[in-house]
Design an enzyme around this catalytic site. Sequence first.
Site, short mmCIF file in Angstrom:
data_model
loop_
_atom_site.label_atom_id
_atom_site.label_comp_id
_atom_site.label_asym_id
_atom_site.label_seq_id
_atom_site.Cartn_x
_atom_site.Cartn_y
_atom_site.Cartn_z
N SER A 80 0.37 -0.72 -0.15
CA SER A 80 -0.12 -0.39 0.06
C SER A 80 0.79 1.10 0.01
O SER A 80 0.23 2.41 0.15
CB SER A 80 -0.40 0.36 1.03
OG SER A 80 -2.46 -0.27 1.03
N LYS A 83 -0.19 3.57 -3.08
CA LYS A 83 -0.89 4.75 -2.76
C LYS A 83 -0.13 5.84 -2.36
O LYS A 83 -0.44 7.55 -2.98
CB LYS A 83 -2.04 4.72 -1.17
CG LYS A 83 -2.72 3.62 -2.04
CD LYS A 83 -3.57 3.08 -0.34
CE LYS A 83 -4.74 2.14 -0.42
NZ LYS A 83 -4.11 0.30 -0.39
N SER A 140 -6.45 2.87 4.13
CA SER A 140 -6.00 2.81 3.19
C SER A 140 -6.39 1.73 1.94
O SER A 140 -6.43 0.36 1.81
CB SER A 140 -4.73 1.57 4.03
OG SER A 140 -3.33 0.95 2.85
N LYS A 243 3.24 6.59 5.58
CA LYS A 243 1.87 5.45 4.53
C LYS A 243 2.80 4.42 5.43
O LYS A 243 3.72 3.98 5.54
CB LYS A 243 1.95 5.76 3.43
CG LYS A 243 0.97 5.05 2.87
CD LYS A 243 -0.67 5.44 3.25
CE LYS A 243 -1.08 4.10 1.86
NZ LYS A 243 -1.69 2.69 3.50
#
Length: 536
Positions: A80, A83, A140, A243
């Site tokens: 992820s 992203k 997420s 993140k």
Amino acid sequence: MQEKSGIVSRSASSVSSSRSGNFLAKLLAILSVAVTIVLVDSVNADAEAANSKYAGIVVDAKTGNVLYSENADRLQYPASLTKMMTIYMTFEALEQGRIRLDTPVPFSAHAAAQAPTKLGVRAGGTITVEQGILGLVTLSANDAATALGEMLGGGSEDRFAQLMTAKAHALGMTRTTYRNANGLPNTAQMTTARDQARLGIALRQHFPQYYGYFSTRAFTFGSRTIRSHNRLVGSVRGVDGIKTGYTRAAGFNLVSSVQVDGKSIVGVVLGGASTPARDAQMRNLIATYLPKASSRGGSSALIAQAAPAPAMIETPAPVQPQKVQQRAQPQMAQQQVAKTITAAQPPISAAAADLSLPHKGPLPDARYQVAETEVAYAETAQSKSDNPLVAQPMPAPTKVKTMTFKQQASVAGPTPAPAYMPPEQGDTSVDEVTTASTTPTSPTSTGAVSTSDGPSGWVVQVGVSPNRQMAMDLLESAKSKGGRALASAKPFAVAYAAGGDQLYRARFGGFDDQRDAVNACKALKKAGIKCWAAAQ
């Protein structure tokens, strides 16, 4: 009486002794818990460092000095962390005015069908751009990432992934390849810890007006309160994002940005064995290397802001029922291609105007357009970059060739890393991180690009106008603000066709080399004029 007094005295002494003993017992219990926590974090951090999938890096975000590096250039799965680039592209579109925070983001059947975690929006539904950003930084959300990617990619997540890869290479993330917008498993989607550090720094430096979203700890979506997966935000002093990420193949990933007492670092942990182990390792890296970061510097951007991605849409495409949408898709695609042009750049924001452009660095590998794609490469590229965040051979800025191929062709990606790869140590020297911006070329209706007008070599482009006179007026205005850096520059307009319209690129030529062109662009940016340097 004396005897009674003595009894009272001994009783009071006994109570005092008992209270003292209880206090000491409680104090020892608290200290024991604290020591246990420290020991557990230490054990987790040590275990993480011994993990065969582990890679990490810590970069001084003010100087570019790599404070710590372990397997920083080994190819790994981003999960992820993907992203982060989806958000970068969204921030860029917001800055350019192509979308707004309240722009509706349509959910296709493909977006709605993405695996959890997700917001759970049904096909045909919409969210706002701001809700999409919040869904990415906290939950997420895979469905929201795909929906944003489809919107920014003109209805195609595959096309958006190509744009993501091109943007990554333009930012100097030369070992990163994207195949989707959310990071769900794809063996061709690869990155490195060093590349993710570059992206983390770029997000904060290029979009300070939007970066605050990464520190969101919770937001309300409908009747739900969604809390952030990033446990370090709010629990470790100075951590303001960025993140988390996890897939079984990737392990537990984390990129953290820290700003404390005038010091600033970005840390990356890839391939963690568990969430506690990953978080403990990041805490350990922050505690160890933040004191070693510089409190000076930071006057210029470490990662140059590359040329904006081609505008794929003017407004979000309406969501139709799935069967109707499938029949109408080819026609809709043609209409969007016809509308797509490279528009003149809006004035740079005050926050971004402070970012100066470094002098040299790797050129982007790919330039994507809607109908066709041109990949630029340099013939002679043997010199090694001094950039500690790149540690790659630096392409020479001359002898650039182009190859044209249909957009459906896939972007060549790095080979997935084997399960166990010999560790590579990144360069840990102190130096300034520098890259050069380039601009994508726009194809004419026949696939050719008009470059017959104007001088060859390095040029600076300041915008695009619908006629030659307006382009020359734009150049005259820019030259008056560029000062000495543009004193000997030659303004010219290059005609090209886009969607049946004749447009003109407003450019300055006559620069001796790349450095002069980039310095001129830097002077224009300080004056509030967005531009980029490129080899013509």
